[in-house]
Design a protein around this motif. Structure first.
Motif, PDB file in Angstrom:
ATOM      1  N   ASN A  70      -4.439  38.094   9.618  1.00 43.84           N
ATOM      2  CA  ASN A  70      -4.440  37.102   8.541  1.00 43.84           C
ATOM      3  C   ASN A  70      -4.875  37.697   7.212  1.00 43.84           C
ATOM      4  O   ASN A  70      -4.296  37.406   6.168  1.00 43.84           O
ATOM      5  CB  ASN A  70      -5.333  35.913   8.914  1.00 43.84           C
ATOM      6  N   HIS A  71      -5.891  38.542   7.248  1.00 44.85           N
ATOM      7  CA  HIS A  71      -6.363  39.170   6.010  1.00 44.85           C
ATOM      8  C   HIS A  71      -5.274  40.049   5.400  1.00 44.85           C
ATOM      9  O   HIS A  71      -5.041  40.007   4.187  1.00 44.85           O
ATOM     10  CB  HIS A  71      -7.626  39.996   6.280  1.00 44.85           C
ATOM     11  N   LEU A  73      -2.010  39.872   5.806  1.00 45.69           N
ATOM     12  CA  LEU A  73      -0.918  39.056   5.267  1.00 45.69           C
ATOM     13  C   LEU A  73      -1.291  38.486   3.899  1.00 45.69           C
ATOM     14  O   LEU A  73      -0.482  38.520   2.966  1.00 45.69           O
ATOM     15  CB  LEU A  73      -0.561  37.933   6.238  1.00 45.69           C
ATOM     16  N   ASP A  74      -2.511  37.972   3.784  1.00 44.85           N
ATOM     17  CA  ASP A  74      -2.972  37.465   2.483  1.00 44.85           C
ATOM     18  C   ASP A  74      -2.997  38.572   1.435  1.00 44.85           C
ATOM     19  O   ASP A  74      -2.584  38.372   0.295  1.00 44.85           O
ATOM     20  CB  ASP A  74      -4.362  36.840   2.606  1.00 44.85           C
ATOM     21  N   TYR A  75      -3.482  39.730   1.833  1.00 52.96           N
ATOM     22  CA  TYR A  75      -3.546  40.868   0.918  1.00 52.96           C
ATOM     23  C   TYR A  75      -2.139  41.258   0.442  1.00 52.96           C
ATOM     24  O   TYR A  75      -1.916  41.462  -0.752  1.00 52.96           O
ATOM     25  CB  TYR A  75      -4.230  42.057   1.608  1.00 52.96           C
ATOM     26  N   ARG A  77       0.526  39.414   0.279  1.00 53.64           N
ATOM     27  CA  ARG A  77       1.029  38.373  -0.625  1.00 53.64           C
ATOM     28  C   ARG A  77       0.454  38.546  -2.030  1.00 53.64           C
ATOM     29  O   ARG A  77       1.161  38.398  -3.025  1.00 53.64           O
ATOM     30  CB  ARG A  77       0.693  36.993  -0.081  1.00 53.64           C
ATOM     31  N   LYS A  78      -0.835  38.854  -2.111  1.00 53.26           N
ATOM     32  CA  LYS A  78      -1.461  39.066  -3.419  1.00 53.26           C
ATOM     33  C   LYS A  78      -0.854  40.264  -4.128  1.00 53.26           C
ATOM     34  O   LYS A  78      -0.573  40.205  -5.324  1.00 53.26           O
ATOM     35  CB  LYS A  78      -2.967  39.274  -3.264  1.00 53.26           C
TER      36      LYS A  78
END
Length: 180
Positions: A70-71, A73-75, A77-78
């Motif tokens: 999850n981390h 994927l968020d990274y 995207r950013k």
């Protein structure tokens, strides 16, 4: 060595596994190189070790993989949102084919058309718009299929369905003289 440090040391291979299994490494994009992703994964592993509660009966290995995944994927995207999107030619052509007479800034137009699709559609067509957005961001059809847990040919079908609907809607918009 305390318990947290031991968990981190014992599970460093989880970071490598998550990157190889779920993340698209792109050495041509600053922040998406393997070393950067590995470093971010290690930060996530540290967070997992900090927040893990043995009292809940879960295994740390499973918990760590979920937190790292999850981390990352968020990274990703950013990173992709802050980099200037370079739209692959075939994807620009897919969107341009929706309204061939449009002659403005193509990146702005692509963004507007996709936003219109996300707001307006549901089901397979909405999945297609989301998949097209991910393709433009640099993901392959296989990567997108993994994210959604489906076969790659489903992604192509979704995009095709979304393109059909967008072409129809953009034709109506073009003939009415309004923007999407």
């Amino acid at each position: 060595m305390n318990r947290r440090d031991q968990l981190i040391a014992d599970h460093l291979n989880c970071v490598r596994w998550v990157i190889h299994s779920f993340i698209h490494v792109n050495e041509n994009v600053c922040g998406l190189e393997y070393d950067d992703l590995y470093q971010e994964g290690c930060i996530a592993l540290w967070r997992a070790a900090e927040t893990f509660d043995e009292q809940q009966g879960a295994q740390f290995h499973s918990y760590a993989i979920s937190v790292i995944h999850n981390h990352l994927l968020d990274y990703c995207r950013k990173v992709q949102s802050r980099t200037a999107a370079v739209v692959p030619l075939e994807d620009v052509e897919t969107v341009r084919s929706i309204a061939p007479a449009w002659d403005g800034d193509s990146s702005l137009f692509v963004e507007q058309v996709l936003e219109y699709g996300k707001r307006t559609y549901s089901g397979v067509a909405k999945l297609g718009v989301e998949a097209l957005e991910l393709k433009i961001a640099g993901y392959s059809g296989t990567d997108i299929a993994k994210l959604y847990g489906v076969q790659p040919n489903h992604v192509g079908a979704w995009i095709s369905r979304a393109a059909q609907k967008l072409k129809k809607d953009m034709f109506l918009v073009e003939n009415s003289g309004t923007n999407p």
